[in-house]
Each structure stands twice: as C-alpha cells, then as structure tokens.
Design a protein around this motif. Structure first.
Motif, mmCIF file in Angstrom:
data_model
loop_
_atom_site.group_PDB
_atom_site.id
_atom_site.type_symbol
_atom_site.label_atom_id
_atom_site.label_comp_id
_atom_site.label_asym_id
_atom_site.label_seq_id
_atom_site.Cartn_x
_atom_site.Cartn_y
_atom_site.Cartn_z
ATOM 1 N N LEU A 28 9.377 -5.315 -25.472
ATOM 2 C CA LEU A 28 8.038 -5.241 -24.881
ATOM 3 C C LEU A 28 7.131 -4.436 -25.801
ATOM 4 O O LEU A 28 7.477 -3.325 -26.204
ATOM 5 N N GLY A 43 3.457 -2.430 -26.791
ATOM 6 C CA GLY A 43 2.348 -1.754 -26.150
ATOM 7 C C GLY A 43 1.195 -2.740 -26.033
ATOM 8 O O GLY A 43 1.305 -3.897 -26.436
ATOM 9 N N HIS A 66 -0.083 -3.669 -23.189
ATOM 10 C CA HIS A 66 -0.138 -4.273 -21.858
ATOM 11 C C HIS A 66 -1.063 -3.424 -20.994
ATOM 12 O O HIS A 66 -1.477 -2.332 -21.382
ATOM 13 N N CYS A 113 3.237 4.173 -15.763
ATOM 14 C CA CYS A 113 3.925 3.239 -14.855
ATOM 15 C C CYS A 113 5.417 3.206 -15.160
ATOM 16 O O CYS A 113 5.836 3.183 -16.324
ATOM 17 N N PRO A 172 7.431 -0.746 -16.868
ATOM 18 C CA PRO A 172 7.791 -1.086 -18.250
ATOM 19 C C PRO A 172 8.923 -0.227 -18.808
ATOM 20 O O PRO A 172 9.651 -0.673 -19.700
ATOM 21 N N ILE A 173 9.061 0.986 -18.273
ATOM 22 C CA ILE A 173 10.181 1.830 -18.701
ATOM 23 C C ILE A 173 11.495 1.165 -18.283
ATOM 24 O O ILE A 173 12.448 1.058 -19.066
ATOM 25 N N ARG A 207 12.207 -1.932 -20.433
ATOM 26 C CA ARG A 207 12.706 -1.608 -21.768
ATOM 27 C C ARG A 207 14.150 -1.127 -21.707
ATOM 28 O O ARG A 207 14.999 -1.551 -22.499
ATOM 29 N N GLN A 208 14.435 -0.247 -20.751
ATOM 30 C CA GLN A 208 15.788 0.317 -20.691
ATOM 31 C C GLN A 208 16.830 -0.751 -20.336
ATOM 32 O O GLN A 208 17.952 -0.724 -20.832
ATOM 33 N N TRP A 256 10.967 8.344 -26.623
ATOM 34 C CA TRP A 256 10.936 6.918 -26.966
ATOM 35 C C TRP A 256 11.468 6.050 -25.819
ATOM 36 O O TRP A 256 10.861 5.045 -25.450
ATOM 37 N N ASN A 262 11.609 6.681 -22.715
ATOM 38 C CA ASN A 262 10.856 6.800 -21.466
ATOM 39 C C ASN A 262 9.394 6.407 -21.610
ATOM 40 O O ASN A 262 8.618 6.587 -20.677
ATOM 41 N N CYS A 263 9.027 5.893 -22.766
ATOM 42 C CA CYS A 263 7.611 5.553 -22.961
ATOM 43 C C CYS A 263 7.302 4.182 -22.366
ATOM 44 O O CYS A 263 7.881 3.182 -22.775
ATOM 45 N N PRO A 264 6.372 4.113 -21.402
ATOM 46 C CA PRO A 264 6.048 2.812 -20.804
ATOM 47 C C PRO A 264 5.231 1.917 -21.739
ATOM 48 O O PRO A 264 5.110 0.724 -21.475
ATOM 49 N N ASP A 265 4.682 2.500 -22.791
ATOM 50 C CA ASP A 265 3.787 1.731 -23.648
ATOM 51 C C ASP A 265 4.329 1.506 -25.059
ATOM 52 O O ASP A 265 3.576 1.139 -25.958
ATOM 53 N N THR A 266 5.638 1.703 -25.210
ATOM 54 C CA THR A 266 6.294 1.445 -26.497
ATOM 55 C C THR A 266 5.513 2.103 -27.633
ATOM 56 O O THR A 266 5.287 1.505 -28.673
#
Lengths: 311, 97, 390
Positions: free
Chosen positions: A14, A16, A18, A24, A27-28, A31-32, B50, B52-56
């Motif tokens: 994913l 950035g 968005h 939020c 997205p975390i 990604r995880q 890294w 935990n970042c929601p925005d990469t």
C-alpha cells in the motif's frame, strides 16, 4: 516468526497518498497483514472507508491486484476470484501460488456482508477474510453496527437524555466464525504488530477459509488523538475489552494480559464512552465490566476445554 | 481549468481500471498540522515507526530507517508515540511550519 | 457431428454450457431455472468440463462471485430467474461497468408479489437498464444458439459487456423441443478455447485496481463508455450472428420479420409468444388477412432504428408486452417502440396489449383477437390487458 527487518524488505502493498484519516488504524492493519504473505496477494475489499479512501480515481494506493465490487459481498467476490484461480491453475493456464485476501469493515462483515461471509467460509474457499473492525459504520458517519459495543454512542444510537448509546451487547462474530469449523480464526488489534503479523503468517500457511477479526481504533468515531491508534489497541487487549486469541482447528489459544485492567481504563480514553462516566450511569458501567469479565471467563474456559484436543 | 486536462472517455482505459500504486502521485503532506522530526543519532532502527505507519511514510533502506516521506506523511504522530527510545525519542512531533 | 435431439430449454442451455466449458459457474437454485445449473453441476461432477462450480448461498453472491471470477480473467457463466435476478440487481450494473463479459441463462418468470413461479418478462424487463445485453429466445433452439453466440459477443473487445440469454419459464424451459446440437469441437472453435482478457487480477506482472471510486470528475466518462459499448454491440451481435449462420446454417438478427413486408396488421412480440403468433399469421393469411409479426430478439441494445424501419410501412400495429411498465402507459416494449417511431415520417397506428402475466395462457384465439382489434384500431384503447378477468 518474521523480523521487522525482513518485513521491511518485502514489496510494499500500500502506498501513501491515500485519503484515510491521519492515524487511521485500517491501513496499518492492511500493511501488517499483507506484508506477512510470502506469496503474491490479490486483494478484494468491501465498500467502506478503506476502499473509498484508497481508490479515488485516478489514484489507487494498492500496489497489489485489487478488486472492489460492492458493500456486502467481498467474501463472495473473493470466492469467485479463488474459483477462477483454481480453475485456471487446474487447467495449466496459471502457474503461480497466490494468497487471496478479502477486507471488510465491521458493517460489511458483521451486518450487511454476514451472509456472504458465512457462505464463502462454509464453502471452504482458500482465502483469508480480514475484518478491520472499528465498531461502527464510520464511512457514513459513525452509525451503530452489530459490532458496536454496549454503551457506545453512535449517530443512530446516540446517548441522550433518556438513552445511553447502544443498549445491546455486540455480536460475537469471531465465535460465529469458529462455529463454521474453520481451520484458522483469530482476533487481534492494532498496536501489536508481532501478534497480527504472526497470525497472518499462520493464516497464509493454512489451506482453506481463514478469518481474522482485528480491532481498529477509529479516531473519528471513537474520539481520541490520532497518535493513540496503536496504544488504544493494546489497551483494549489489556482490559480484555477485546481479547486477542486464536482458534486453530477448534483449539483455543488466548493471549493473557499481564495484569487485567478495569475496562473503564479503556472506555475513558474515548469520546464515544464519555457519557458513561456521568453520574447516574454507574450501573451501566458495572454492567459493561461484568459483560467483559463474563466473556473473558468463557474464553478461558474454552481454552481449557479444548487444551487436550488434537489440532 | 484543470477539468480540461483530464482524459475524456475515449482516452480512458475502459472499465474503471487503474494501474497499481498511482496514489503515490497524490500528496497528502499538506494535511499535516503537526510535523515529525527524526533524530538519526537516537534511532535504534527498530522499525516500530515503519510497521505502524498508516501512510507508508517511513523510509527504510536495507533494514534501516533513512527518513520520513513528508510528501505523504499526514502528521498523525503514531511513529513518535510508538518510538521506544528513551529518554528522548528518535521521532518527535512539533507544529507544522 | 451435429445431431438432432429432444431437449427442454433448460437442457438445451445446460448442453450449450457444457460445450462452452466455462472456467467458473456460480449459481443458486430457483424455479424454473434450477435445472440449467443442476444438469451442469452433474457435468462438473462427472469431469466433463473444466469448470470450478461455486454453489453459492444466494443469487447476490452468485453475481458477486461471477464478478470476482471474471475480474480474475475467467470465462464465467450463471443462471437464474425472477427473484434471483431481482436479488442480483445491485451487482448487475457493476458487472457491466467493470466490463466483465459474464454470460447468464435467465429464465423469464414473474416477479413477486404475489409470488408466482410462471412466465412473464417482468424480471428481465426490470433489468433492462443495467448495461447488460439481453437476448430473448422463441424456443430451445434459439436459446441454445444464442447462448453460444453470447460468449463471442460478450468477450469481443469492442463490447466487453455481460450478456443474458433468456427463455420463457416453463413454456420453453420445461417443454421438450427438437433441437440441433452442434459438435463440441465446432463450438470451441467458434467461441475460442479460452477467454482472452485485456487485463486480469491474476496478472501479477501488471497489477491493477478494478472497481475504484469515481467521483464527479470520472464517473460520467466511465458511464459513457458503457453507453458507447452497448450502442456499438449491435454491430458485433450482427457479425457474430452472420458468422454463426455461415458455419451452422441458422440466421439470427436483432429482430426477425415474419410475413411483415406486405402486412397490413402486425404484432410486435418477444419470446415464445412469437411461435404461437406465426401459426396464427399463417391461418389468417389463408383467410386473406395480411397479418405479420415483428419479433424482437435483442432487447438490449434496443434495435430502435431497425424496428422503426420494419414498421414504417405497416398501417396498424399491436405491441405485446409480457410485463407492465408500472407507469400507467402500458408495457416497456410499447413505450420504447413509440419512442423509436417518434421521428418516423410514416409511423403506424399503434396500440398495446399487456398479456400473460404470471404465466396466464396466451393462445391462438387471443392472438387472433388482437389482429381483429387492429382492423378497427381507432376504436381501441391505447393499452389493454389481454386475457384478464374484470
């Protein structure tokens, strides 16, 4: 168990750019979960915050193949993707191994997508369904869902002069998934990447239908500062408001907090529960604590009961 | 008008389809009201920020943090909050300039 | 070798599905369409096809799974009827907007309520504005032939639209008819062994996002693309029909004229009623009455120019609708044919009969009565309900 260093070398699923709210949790979670996959992933998402904010045409944040169909059917849609994958593979027209992951919010999973989810899980499709559970319809402005906890205020079950938010206990969807006899079911939260990533890895290593219910703090709907998204996930776990556990072929494994904190410590961090701390609502608060305790006790009993069962 | 620069129906690929990852071109950095600052000398490269970042927006190369993507970072502050370095964190938040 | 066999409409469609050999079928049982997928499921169980059969828990999930499977590049089919089609409505326009060439066997049946299991066209007609190509069948042979053509039409890269081929519930679906079944190899050659998608979710080297959110700045353009595709599909439908005729000898078009060229009185109809009408026309012609029929085979895209052309020299026309439009102005076909004739310099006088709702019998006498009414069309109301008790 994969290290963070190793995870960081995997292709980023994913980008950035968005339009999810700052801080939020969704997205975390995405990604995880996706970084835990060793094989390429194909993603299906239900309509909801995640989908609308990550795919505003002509900008998509998904670097992996992604399909959105509608609100209530991400499980059924993913089952179709899986069927085509198996068909083409069987015919020798596709030769790679992939992981199919469906995402849905709690509205799209507990409520409107419940039948689609149940059907897909019962049919045994080889896919992972992840509910990013923020406990209300956040995309449309914080309406009550079947996942909304008792006492929370939402815009369709607001706290007022004569009512104190949602009156009912939330639906225990994770246990309903366990009742589907799935090979792998789990609950997780934000704020514990090692736990979620490990659960995703286990799910990906398991053939058949898998379900992970991840509590996702929503700063908009819950009312807290955006930097606390991981902290609140951990607090939900530490108070047993949201137990984290897994059920592998019917066998429970519950992660216990070092010291089980009173649920009020979780509730008081959020605007949605603020009214519970006004004079006159002591009983409701006690009821919630009692409900959390009873649920926790049942979970431990299930763990004890299934301890000797062969997985 | 920017409207005129957008492709018409004859130019667009059919069926609401997009090549992956085009959101990288959409910058959300101007959403910030608070700004993270990375202090490399304190950083232990645990990568909690890294993951935990929601925005990469935490840039990692060869397993080490190398900076923050300020074009996309929305300034949520999770990275600073999750940074385990004590007593002074390797990422701190301050007002956006 | 092609051979003549006795098959019901459902059996004919299932046989066509076996020969098409789709990669994925997702379906849910509903009378009177159940048999199609039931017979097909046995083909799957017996290993006669390569298909992955997804026995979903609802029609909504059937269409949802079809969207997923088609987005993954598969050749995908389903079958349904009535409430099942209604339950799919939400996903039908998504399938067309995402340009997924799903092919559906749709058995026309009245929609509830009250609940009724018999034929009318209310289910398909209510789905006419979702960007699907719609082909009606007069009998089992047409259903069989059209289903094969539908795969070619839908998957054509100038079209890429989902397509439904319909039969009439029980009247076609459950009645034995003599049909010519083509050779498996000829069908494979005609439709192409595999679908050749432009893009697929499984194309890992070229990952894509499908089904993104379009706001004010892009939605309109994507909808116009669908509008253009539907309009342009006429050409492909005709080309495929012509190639089919060349290879297999049966000619189809958007419409079919039966003794229409010199007719004074014509009816316009869809589906199985056309077969009955042809018998009535022959009988009336024997009596010296110049009766004719315009059959609409393809309802979407709507063949407006072709219909206007075909009716331009007819004096009096009755449009037969096996569905009401619930607009207080008769059935949907009537409304659209009136619109098609708006710019005609020589429009016929025209009336509407809504008939056969919920499987109400339509027989030769009733159709002869319609032609009778056309003789004194001036005295007829604009819209009549044929065969209903007052």
């Amino acid at each position: 168990m994969v290290t963070l260093k190793e995870l960081s070398t995997r292709p980023e699923p994913l980008t950035g750019g968005h339009r999810m709210c700052p801080g939020c949790g969704a997205p975390i979670i995405v990604r995880q979960v996706l970084l835990a996959a060793k094989d390429p992933v194909v993603v299906v998402s239900a309509t909801g915050c995640l989908e609308v904010s990550t795919t505003i045409f002509p900008f998509t944040a998904w670097k992996v193949p992604f399909l959105h169909n509608a609100f209530e059917n991400s499980a059924a849609t993913a089952s179709g993707v899986e069927a085509a994958y198996h068909s083409l593979k069987r015919q020798g027209r596709f030769d790679k191994n992939i992981q199919i992951v469906a995402f849905g919010g709690d509205g799209g999973t507990y409520d409107i997508g419940f039948q689609s989810l149940s059907g897909a899980m019962e049919r045994g499709h080889d896919l992972l369904y992840v509910c990013y559970n923020n406990e209300a319809y956040m995309n449309t402005g914080v309406q009550r869902s079947g996942a909304t906890p008792k006492g929370a205020t939402t815009t369709t079950a607001p706290a007022g002069k004569v009512s104190q938010g949602k009156l009912q206990w939330r639906k225990d969807l994770t246990e309903i998934m366990v009742a589907h006899e799935l090979p792998y079911v789990a609950q997780a939260t934000t704020g514990n990447w090692a736990d979620l990533t490990k659960k995703a890895e286990k799910a990906f290593a398991t053939r058949g239908p898998k379900f992970i219910n991840v509590l996702q703090p929503c700063r908009l709907g819950w009312g807290y500062r955006p930097e606390d998204t991981a902290v609140l996930g951990r607090l939900a776990f530490e108070t047993c408001f949201w137990p984290i556990y897994e059920v592998e072929n019917g066998v429970y494994k519950v992660t216990k907090p070092r010291d089980k904190k009173p649920v009020a410590e979780f509730l008081k961090t959020q605007e949605r529960f603020r009214h519970l701390f006004k004079p006159g609502n002591e009983q409701l608060l006690a009821d919630i604590q009692q409900g959390v305790d009873a649920h926790w006790a049942k979970l431990l009993a299930k763990e004890a009961m299934t301890a000797g069962v062969k997985k | 008008m920017s409207q005129q620069k957008k492709p018409g129906w004859k130019e667009l690929a059919i069926g609401d389809i997009l090549p992956a990852g085009t959101a990288e071109k959409f910058e959300t950095g101007d959403w910030r009201s608070e700004r993270p600052t990375w202090h490399p000398e304190r950083c232990i490269h645990c990568l909690f920020c890294w993951v935990n970042c929601p925005d990469t927006s935490i840039i990692v190369e060869n397993g080490k943090m190398t900076g923050i993507d300020m074009k996309h970072c929305k300034g949520c502050g999770i990275c600073a909050k999750e940074c385990p370095v004590k007593p002074d964190k390797a990422i701190t938040m301050g007002p956006e300039r | 070798m092609a051979k003549f066999v006795a098959k019901t409409g459902n059996e004919a469609m299932a046989e066509a599905m076996r020969q098409i050999n789709p990669d994925v079928v997702a379906a849910y049982p509903i009378t009177p369409a159940t048999e199609v997928v039931m017979i097909f499921a046995k083909y799957v169980a017996d290993g006669l096809v390569n298909t992955e059969y997804v026995p979903v828990e609802s029609e909504h999930s059937a269409m949802s799974a079809c969207v997923g499977a088609s987005a993954a590049g598969g050749r995908v089919m389903t079958g349904t009827s009535s409430q099942g089609l209604v339950y799919m409505y939400e996903i039908l326009p998504i399938a067309s907007a995402l340009r997924l060439p799903i092919v559906m066997c749709e058995v026309n049946r009245a929609i509830s309520g009250p609940i009724n299991i018999h034929c009318d066209h209310s289910d398909t007609m209510a789905a006419r504005d979702f960007g699907w190509i719609q082909i009606f069948s007069e009998n089992s042979q047409e259903a069989y032939d059209s289903l094969i053509q539908a795969v070619r039409i839908a998957e054509n890269h100038d079209v890429l639209l989902p397509t439904m081929v319909t039969t009439d519930g029980f009247i076609i679906s459950h009645c034995l008819d003599k049909i010519e079944v083509l050779d498996d190899k000829d069908i494979t050659a005609f439709i192409g062994k595999d679908r050749k998608p432009n893009n697929s979710l499984l194309d890992l080297d070229k990952p894509t996002t499908l089904g993104s959110i379009d706001l004010q700045d892009y939605y309109f353009e994507h909808r116009v693309q669908v509008a253009e595709a539907i309009k342009n599909s006429k050409k492909t439908i005709i080309e495929v029909a012509n190639e089919f005729a060349k290879k297999f000898g049966r000619q189809y078009g958007l419409i079919e004229e039966y003794k229409l060229a010199d007719a004074d009185y014509a009816i316009v109809a869809l589906g199985s009623t056309c077969g009955t009408a042809k018998v009535v026309i022959d009988e009336l012609r024997a009596k010296g009455i110049k009766a004719g029929l315009l059959k609409i085979r393809v309802y979407r895209p709507f063949p407006a120019e072709e219909i206007a052309q075909a009716l331009s020299k007819i004096k009096n026309v009755a449009v037969l609708d096996r569905a009401d439009g619930w607009a207080g102005q008769g059935g949907p076909a009537y409304a659209e044919i009136k619109a098609a004739l708006y710019k005609s310099k020589t429009p016929p006088k025209m009336i509407n009969f809504v008939y056969g709702l919920g499987g109400r019998e339509i027989d030769k006498d009733q159709l002869a009565h319609v032609y009778d009414c056309l003789k004194n069309i001036e005295q007829q109301p604009d819209v009549q309900y044929l065969g209903v008790r007052e």
